[in-house]
Structure formats: C-alpha cells, structure tokens
Design a protein around this motif. Structure first.
Motif, PDB file in Angstrom:
ATOM      1  N   CYS A   1      53.576  12.824  17.240  1.00 39.77           N
ATOM      2  CA  CYS A   1      54.411  12.058  18.161  1.00 39.77           C
ATOM      3  C   CYS A   1      53.870  10.648  18.325  1.00 39.77           C
ATOM      4  CB  CYS A   1      54.481  12.767  19.514  1.00 39.77           C
ATOM      5  SG  CYS A   1      52.875  12.987  20.316  1.00 39.77           S
TER       6      CYS A   1
ATOM      7  N   ILE B   1      54.874  18.008  25.741  1.00 38.61           N
ATOM      8  CA  ILE B   1      56.125  17.456  25.224  1.00 38.61           C
ATOM      9  C   ILE B   1      55.767  16.284  24.324  1.00 38.61           C
ATOM     10  CG2 ILE B   1      58.304  16.328  25.812  1.00 38.61           C
ATOM     11  CD1 ILE B   1      58.071  17.762  28.563  1.00 38.61           C
TER      12      ILE B   1
ATOM     13  N   ILE C   1      56.854  12.907  22.323  1.00 34.82           N
ATOM     14  CA  ILE C   1      57.835  11.825  22.400  1.00 34.82           C
ATOM     15  C   ILE C   1      57.815  11.119  21.056  1.00 34.82           C
ATOM     16  CG2 ILE C   1      58.524   9.722  23.600  1.00 34.82           C
ATOM     17  CD1 ILE C   1      56.772  10.764  25.982  1.00 34.82           C
TER      18      ILE C   1
ATOM     19  N   LEU D   1      62.592  13.802  22.710  1.00 34.77           N
ATOM     20  CA  LEU D   1      61.600  14.634  23.391  1.00 34.77           C
ATOM     21  C   LEU D   1      61.596  16.011  22.747  1.00 34.77           C
ATOM     22  CD1 LEU D   1      62.385  13.739  27.130  1.00 34.77           C
ATOM     23  CD2 LEU D   1      60.809  12.627  25.548  1.00 34.77           C
TER      24      LEU D   1
END
Length: 140
Positions: free
Chosen positions: A61, A74, A76, A85
């Motif tokens: 991410c 989570i 991103i 997300l």
C-alpha cells in the motif's frame, strides 16, 4: 473465510480520511508501505479481487490504517487521483471498528468532507450526535 475486499467509497482527500480516522479512534499511518492481512488468498473464485488489484499487490500500500486491538490493517492504495481502501474483514475487531462494509468509516469520511466543504464556503457547522450517528447543521 479470509479474503481482501474493497471498502466501496471514493476517497479523494487524504486529509479528510485522516480526520475520519481520528473521529473513529483509528491510526492513520502515512507512508506505511504494507498492511497486515491474512497473508494468502483464499477462494479467489468466490471472493474476486478488486479491480486493478492482483494477488501480488495484496499486502502492499501507500498508507495504512491501524485499528487498535485488531490483528489486521486497512491498506490505502493510490490509483490516479483516488485512493482504494483494502481490508480483510475476517478480523472481527477490524470489522467492528469500521462497521459492515466499512459503513462507520464511510460515514466519518463523508462527514469530514461535508465539514471541509461547508467551511470552505464560509458556512458554520454544528455537529450533533444522534442515536444512529451524527447530524451536521450548516448555517451561514
């Protein structure tokens, strides 16, 4: 059954996402390049990957959201001017913190975007807590 899903919301403003995280007691981790999830893809035919994401992309991410007391995070992922997300909802503490399908996080982000835009247009914003969430009252 563990699988990675997209939280269906269009994120275009990281500042508002950071504020939404604060609102929910979550930790926005800027420039964190990986997020914690189950670690392997399970039943991809039953739980397809989000558009633009491949199996080798999972766990990577641009930023992450850490949920206190949860095992998973989570991710991103930036896609152009928008942010995707990614979450593994197998972790029930993550699911409880952000709601089914990320509903609590979506509401918090929407509230922050509304507040930001209202203030930009010189409106006064009053926030009231209700039994089911919040109410924003705008006045000039």
């Amino acid at each position: 059954m563990s699988h990675v899903s997209t939280i269906e919301i269009e994120i275009t403003d990281l500042h508002c996402l950071k504020q939404a995280c604060l609102r929910l007691g979550l930790e926005f981790r800027e420039n964190q390049r990986s997020y914690v999830w189950y670690g392997r893809l399970v039943q991809p035919d039953r739980y397809p990957l989000p558009d633009g994401i491949t199996e080798k992309d999972l766990g990577k991410c641009h930023h992450a959201i850490h949920i206190p007391n949860a095992s998973y995070e989570i991710g991103i992922v930036q896609q152009g001017h928008k942010f995707l997300l990614l979450a593994d909802f197998w972790d029930t503490r993550l699911k409880n913190a952000i709601g089914d399908g990320g509903g609590k996080l979506k509401q918090a982000y929407g509230a922050e975007r509304t507040i930001q835009e209202a203030r930009r247009r010189n409106y006064r914003v009053v926030e009231q807590k209700t039994a089911t969430g919040i109410r924003l009252i705008l006045s000039s």
